[in-house]
Design an enzyme around this catalytic site. Structure first.
Site, short mmCIF file in Angstrom:
data_model
loop_
_atom_site.label_atom_id
_atom_site.label_comp_id
_atom_site.label_asym_id
_atom_site.label_seq_id
_atom_site.Cartn_x
_atom_site.Cartn_y
_atom_site.Cartn_z
N GLY A 1 -19.28 -83.90 18.23
CA GLY A 1 -19.27 -83.56 19.61
C GLY A 1 -18.58 -84.27 20.58
O GLY A 1 -18.10 -83.94 21.28
N ASP B 1 -25.51 -79.71 10.49
CA ASP B 1 -25.16 -80.90 9.82
C ASP B 1 -25.82 -81.16 8.63
O ASP B 1 -25.15 -81.77 7.71
CB ASP B 1 -25.53 -81.86 10.95
CG ASP B 1 -25.33 -83.31 10.67
OD1 ASP B 1 -25.50 -83.89 9.55
OD2 ASP B 1 -24.76 -84.15 11.35
N LEU C 1 -22.70 -86.26 11.88
CA LEU C 1 -21.66 -85.27 11.93
C LEU C 1 -21.59 -84.40 13.20
O LEU C 1 -20.61 -84.26 13.76
CB LEU C 1 -21.62 -84.32 10.72
CG LEU C 1 -21.58 -85.00 9.26
CD1 LEU C 1 -21.79 -83.93 8.10
CD2 LEU C 1 -20.35 -85.91 9.20
N ASP C 2 -22.83 -83.87 13.59
CA ASP C 2 -23.00 -83.32 14.74
C ASP C 2 -22.79 -84.16 16.13
O ASP C 2 -21.77 -83.55 16.67
CB ASP C 2 -24.45 -82.77 14.86
CG ASP C 2 -24.65 -81.25 14.49
OD1 ASP C 2 -23.79 -80.46 14.43
OD2 ASP C 2 -25.70 -80.97 14.08
N HIS C 3 -23.04 -85.23 16.08
CA HIS C 3 -22.96 -86.21 17.45
C HIS C 3 -21.62 -86.61 17.33
O HIS C 3 -20.80 -86.58 18.49
CB HIS C 3 -24.00 -87.38 17.39
CG HIS C 3 -25.25 -86.77 17.73
ND1 HIS C 3 -25.65 -86.87 18.95
CD2 HIS C 3 -26.47 -86.58 17.02
CE1 HIS C 3 -27.09 -86.50 19.02
NE2 HIS C 3 -27.50 -86.23 17.76
#
Length: 467
Positions: free
Chosen positions: A362, A330, A357-359
């Protein structure tokens, strides 16, 4: 079109179901120059609606349960790795060599949280294994940002030069990313319908993914967030790691809720792995594109052997273009795509208020799996879904309004008190890793689960077998 509607459309969902979604907006949460709160709300809302849809399908209900997306719960979940406490101890954050560094012509962002990434970074820079941050800073001050990026990448390490939004958009990779859908979806092989057993409509909580077996081959952070969400919804999630790639303890405690964790060398115990595949409904991978192909884990190879599988993949840059085979996280995507400049400046880079961006990716990945399971229940066909952090970044920077006002008319909403204590979205539980304080899931629908069935097990402590 609202942001939730855009995500739901990208998932192939029925627009009529959007009427089942309400939002509790809390101005001030996830505050940033970019519309982070809107993106986070949209990703979680689409995921919750996908879960409710599958639950209705499996219980035979005519009406999909109502979904409520609360900005407070979303913000807490997007900070889950920071809010975690293990026996009262705060988690370790970024390692000393994971940061921005000044170079002779700008900035470069490195990632070295894992020991093997730190070793590759220092080896690429020609520094000893015990080099201090001050030594790295002095060396990089005399090098160019792009030169450092290429040198470290060639050594298998992680470094990205800071780019402005204009510089990123002018690149070949950015053009390819922008030309792809937010969620790439495809039908794989066909097979007799692998019917999941019906669920009791009167059972509480409603677990839409109950009985779904998920092989979790993911690391940091989008993939584990997705599989953690599937575990919340009742799936039997078995995470597999190579024995030489241990997970960071705090990261495992945060993302291992509701899952089991096993060690398996795919090259040595191939028979065991194939047995797991034969019993799986879903395979989720989060390694760089192509890294697992030698084990027969490309969507095409999996479809030949197991045509009813749902294959979900997430990567940093997309599985195409000159950056398709690069590693990434991220923080690096924020640096490369111009987000760090937008949130700060070219002279002093900034960052999003969370690893959004990661969360966000996900929750979209979990939503794509849930929708694929709903579709598979109708035609028996396997599905492939693919997401990339860089594509989510493109949506954040180029795909939604920068103002943080109300969404378009048509989505029921209410402004709520933004100053609700953060503890409202946290809970505590005892487990084999100690006393954990963790963020509750923001995926909320009528009758759905409020918490995971069990705390994380110790890394690698479970059998590589289905329960």
């Amino acid at each position: 079109m609202t942001d939730i509607a855009f995500a739901w459309t990208a998932l192939g969902g029925d627009p009529a179901l959007l009427s089942r979604v309400t939002t509790a907006e809390r101005p001030g949460t996830l505050a940033a120059r970019l519309p982070v709160r809107r993106l986070a709300r949209a990703c979680v809302g689409a995921c919750a609606l996908a879960a409710a849809e599958l639950g209705a399908r499996r219980t035979g209900r005519a009406e999909v349960p109502g979904v409520r997306v609360d900005d407070g719960a979303v913000a807490a979940a997007f900070h889950s790795e920071r809010l975690l406490r293990v026996d009262g101890r705060a988690p370790l954050s970024f390692a000393p060599l994971s940061r921005f560094w000044r170079t002779a012509d700008g900035w470069v962002r490195t990632h070295a949280n894992y020991p093997h990434h730190r070793a590759r970074l220092l080896d690429a820079l020609g520094l000893p294994a015990d080099a201090a941050p001050a030594t790295v800073a002095a060396l990089l001050a005399g090098r160019t940002a792009l030169g450092t990026e290429e040198t470290v990448h060639a050594a298998g390490g992680l470094a990205v030069a800071l780019r402005t939004p204009h510089e990123w958009r002018a690149s070949e990779q950015a053009a390819l990313v922008a030309g792809r859908p937010l969620i790439e979806r495809a039908t794989l092989g066909t097979a007799p319908v692998r019917a999941l057993p019906p669920l009791d409509a009167a059972a509480a909580p409603l677990l839409p993914a109950a009985g779904v077996r998920v092989l979790d081959l993911t690391r940091v952070l989008a993939g584990p967030v997705a599989t953690r969400t599937l575990a919340l919804l009742g799936a039997d999630v078995l995470r597999l790691d190579a024995p030489w790639l241990p997970e960071l303890p705090d990261q495992h405690a945060d993302t291992g809720l509701g899952k089991r964790s096993a060690i398996l060398d795919l090259a040595v115990r191939r028979d065991t792995f194939e047995e797991l595949l034969a019993g799986a409904d879903v395979v989720v991978t989060g390694y760089r594109p192509g890294a697992l192909d030698r084990f027969g884990l490309s969507p095409e190879a999996l479809a030949e052997r197991h045509p009813a599988l749902v294959v979900a993949q997430v990567s940093a840059w997309g599985a195409y273009g000159p950056w398709g085979g690069r590693r990434g996280f991220d923080s690096l995507v924020q640096a490369a795509t111009g987000i760090a400049v937008t949130e700060g400046s070219a002279r002093e880079p900034g960052a999003l208020p969370a690893q959004a961006l990661d969360h966000g990716t996900g929750y979209l990945l979990a939503a794509a799996v849930l929708r694929a399971l709903t579709e598979r229940s109708r035609d028996g066909a396997g599905r492939s879904v693919r997401l990339a952090l860089a594509r989510t970044a493109h949506w954040l920077t180029d795909g939604m309004p920068y103002d943080d006002g109300p969404e378009a008319a048509g989505t029921p909403r209410a402004d709520e008190d933004a100053h609700v204590p953060q503890s409202a979205w946290l809970t505590e539980a005892d487990g084999p890793l100690g006393r954990l304080r963790y963020a509750l899931s923001p995926v909320n629908f009528a009758g759905g689960p409020a918490d995971w069935a069990h705390p994380p097990t110790p890394w690698g402590s479970d059998r590589a077998a289905w329960a």
